[in-house]
Design an enzyme around this catalytic site. Structure first.
Site, mmCIF file in Angstrom:
data_model
loop_
_atom_site.group_PDB
_atom_site.id
_atom_site.type_symbol
_atom_site.label_atom_id
_atom_site.label_comp_id
_atom_site.label_asym_id
_atom_site.label_seq_id
_atom_site.Cartn_x
_atom_site.Cartn_y
_atom_site.Cartn_z
ATOM 1 N N ASP A 194 48.954 53.051 31.661
ATOM 2 C CA ASP A 194 48.257 52.940 33.180
ATOM 3 C C ASP A 194 49.978 52.705 34.107
ATOM 4 O O ASP A 194 50.315 50.933 33.458
ATOM 5 C CB ASP A 194 46.863 52.261 33.283
ATOM 6 C CG ASP A 194 45.858 53.248 33.155
ATOM 7 O OD1 ASP A 194 46.429 54.767 33.055
ATOM 8 O OD2 ASP A 194 45.037 53.123 32.090
ATOM 9 N N PRO A 228 37.072 34.707 48.175
ATOM 10 C CA PRO A 228 38.516 35.287 48.897
ATOM 11 C C PRO A 228 39.664 34.164 48.247
ATOM 12 O O PRO A 228 41.449 34.137 48.481
ATOM 13 C CB PRO A 228 38.609 35.145 49.958
ATOM 14 C CG PRO A 228 36.892 34.373 50.606
ATOM 15 C CD PRO A 228 36.281 34.053 49.058
ATOM 16 N N GLU A 271 28.564 32.520 54.465
ATOM 17 C CA GLU A 271 29.506 30.705 54.277
ATOM 18 C C GLU A 271 30.507 31.043 53.000
ATOM 19 O O GLU A 271 31.834 30.812 53.332
ATOM 20 C CB GLU A 271 29.160 30.292 55.256
ATOM 21 C CG GLU A 271 31.023 29.115 56.474
ATOM 22 C CD GLU A 271 31.057 30.211 56.821
ATOM 23 O OE1 GLU A 271 31.279 31.585 57.653
ATOM 24 O OE2 GLU A 271 32.975 29.875 57.250
ATOM 25 N N ARG A 315 37.614 48.579 30.932
ATOM 26 C CA ARG A 315 38.304 49.649 30.571
ATOM 27 C C ARG A 315 39.156 49.172 29.801
ATOM 28 O O ARG A 315 39.780 50.720 28.553
ATOM 29 C CB ARG A 315 38.488 50.356 31.455
ATOM 30 C CG ARG A 315 40.249 50.005 32.355
ATOM 31 C CD ARG A 315 40.373 51.011 33.469
ATOM 32 N NE ARG A 315 40.647 52.089 33.401
ATOM 33 C CZ ARG A 315 41.728 52.457 32.785
ATOM 34 N NH1 ARG A 315 42.400 50.918 33.057
ATOM 35 N NH2 ARG A 315 42.282 53.681 33.172
HETATM 36 C C1 LIG Z 1 31.763 35.506 53.760
HETATM 37 S S1 LIG Z 1 32.660 34.750 52.396
HETATM 38 C C2 LIG Z 1 32.673 33.856 51.952
HETATM 39 C C3 LIG Z 1 34.321 33.565 53.219
HETATM 40 C C4 LIG Z 1 34.341 32.039 53.501
HETATM 41 N N1 LIG Z 1 33.581 31.914 54.239
HETATM 42 C C5 LIG Z 1 36.031 31.877 53.267
HETATM 43 O O1 LIG Z 1 36.240 31.506 54.496
HETATM 44 O O2 LIG Z 1 36.816 31.519 52.266
HETATM 45 C C6 LIG Z 1 31.906 35.345 50.664
HETATM 46 C C7 LIG Z 1 31.312 35.473 49.223
HETATM 47 O O3 LIG Z 1 32.019 36.834 49.548
HETATM 48 C C8 LIG Z 1 33.087 36.803 48.012
HETATM 49 N N2 LIG Z 1 33.927 37.197 48.556
HETATM 50 C C9 LIG Z 1 34.349 37.090 49.458
HETATM 51 N N3 LIG Z 1 35.655 37.567 50.119
HETATM 52 C C10 LIG Z 1 36.005 38.035 48.903
HETATM 53 C C11 LIG Z 1 37.551 38.468 48.057
HETATM 54 N N4 LIG Z 1 38.409 38.838 48.859
HETATM 55 N N5 LIG Z 1 37.683 38.386 47.087
HETATM 56 C C12 LIG Z 1 36.774 38.020 45.810
HETATM 57 N N6 LIG Z 1 35.580 37.630 46.232
HETATM 58 C C13 LIG Z 1 35.466 37.428 47.573
HETATM 59 C C14 LIG Z 1 32.904 35.568 47.895
HETATM 60 O O4 LIG Z 1 32.027 35.151 46.464
HETATM 61 C C15 LIG Z 1 32.347 34.586 48.984
HETATM 62 O O5 LIG Z 1 31.630 33.032 48.865
#
Ligand SMILES: C[S@@+](CC[C@H](N)C(=O)[O-])C[C@H]1O[C@@H](n2cnc3c(N)ncnc32)[C@H](O)[C@@H]1O
Length: 248
Positions: A169, A89, A116, A154
């Site tokens: 697109d 994220p 986490e 795609r």
């Molecule tokens: C619960 S999340 C961890 C979030 C982390 N504690 C933070 O606050 O940045 C667990 C995993 O989900 C994936 N993930 C969660 N949100 C995402 C997003 N918006 N885009 C891409 N991957 C995401 C990532 O691989 C991440 O390590």
């Protein structure tokens, strides 16, 4: 293109690779893929992939060893330099431009995090890209990897049939796409615009270009900041702006 997906939940990908355009593209050998459970790479006796965070705090952190070993294994025979994409994220916000960039590659590796988060050394020393699919937090990287893979696959040559097209697109042209209509021409009194029934292809094309510009102006003005407009488009944009100003 070959794709390796490093995940603790390979079963989540069954639906996406066995349906619709992705399945067809895979059958046509447009791409190949391997789902890799990185738990299989653990060297500890309980196959643990996570551990408590140094310094304390909530949640578990993915350890570096299984992910480093898994990435080194899946990339060891690669002739191309693989892009190793960490779903995260905190990563670069994903968009069509990035999809087009990744579609040029021969080998992609996706790392799906969980819990986490992951040990920072994975981010610093193992990956080439960090991608976020939006400003929200998912439980794991699997859904994000599916989004990215779908949008990349795609774009590969021959992935779409004749009846689907990527170049028109939304975002590919820098604009949102024009509206679509199909039969019937009159549905409960809601009519299809006359121009689309006219058979005049030049007029239809001009209408579509204007509609794409109008839709982008109304919904996503910021996309127009980087867009190079033709003379006709620039004139139409001026018209839209003056219509908006006279309404307010
Ligand atoms: C619960 S999340 C961890 C979030 C982390 N504690 C933070 O606050 O940045 C667990 C995993 O989900 C994936 N993930 C969660 N949100 C995402 C997003 N918006 N885009 C891409 N991957 C995401 C990532 O691989 C991440 O390590």
């Amino acid at each position: 293109m070959h794709i390796d997906v490093l995940t603790l939940f390979p079963e989540m990908f069954d639906g996406v690779f066995h349906s619709s355009i992705l399945q067809r593209a895979h059958d046509k050998e447009t791409f190949s893929y391997k789902l890799v459970n990185f738990r299989d790479y653990t060297t500890n006796k309980h196959n643990k992939v996570d551990d408590y965070p140094y310094g304390g705090g909530a949640g578990m952190v993915l350890t570096p060893q299984p992910l480093f070993d898994a990435v080194e294994d899946v990339t060891s025979k690669s002739t191309a330099k693989p892009r190793v994409v960490l779903m995260c994220p905190q990563g670069e916000p994903y968009n069509q431009k990035k999809a087009e960039e990744l579609a040029e590659e021969d080998h992609l590796v996706f790392i799906c995090g969980h819990y986490e988060g992951f040990d920072e050394r994975i981010r610093e020393h193992l990956v080439t890209d960090e991608i976020s699919i939006g400003d929200y937090v998912l439980t794991g990287g699997e859904l994000g990897a599916m989004v990215v893979m779908d949008s990349v696959i795609r774009l590969l040559p021959d992935a779409l049939g004749n009846k689907e097209s990527a170049p028109q697109d939304s975002f590919s042209t820098g604009l949102l796409e024009h509206p679509h209509y199909t039969r019937p021409a009159d549905f409960r009194g809601m009519k299809v615009p006359d121009v689309l029934l006219s058979g005049d292809h030049a007029k239809i094309e001009a209408w579509r270009k204007q509609q794409a510009l109008k839709r982008t102006y109304e919904r996503r003005k910021e996309l127009l900041e980087d867009k190079v407009l033709s003379k006709e488009e620039a004139l139409y944009l001026k018209q839209l702006e003056s219509e908006e100003n006279s309404e307010s």
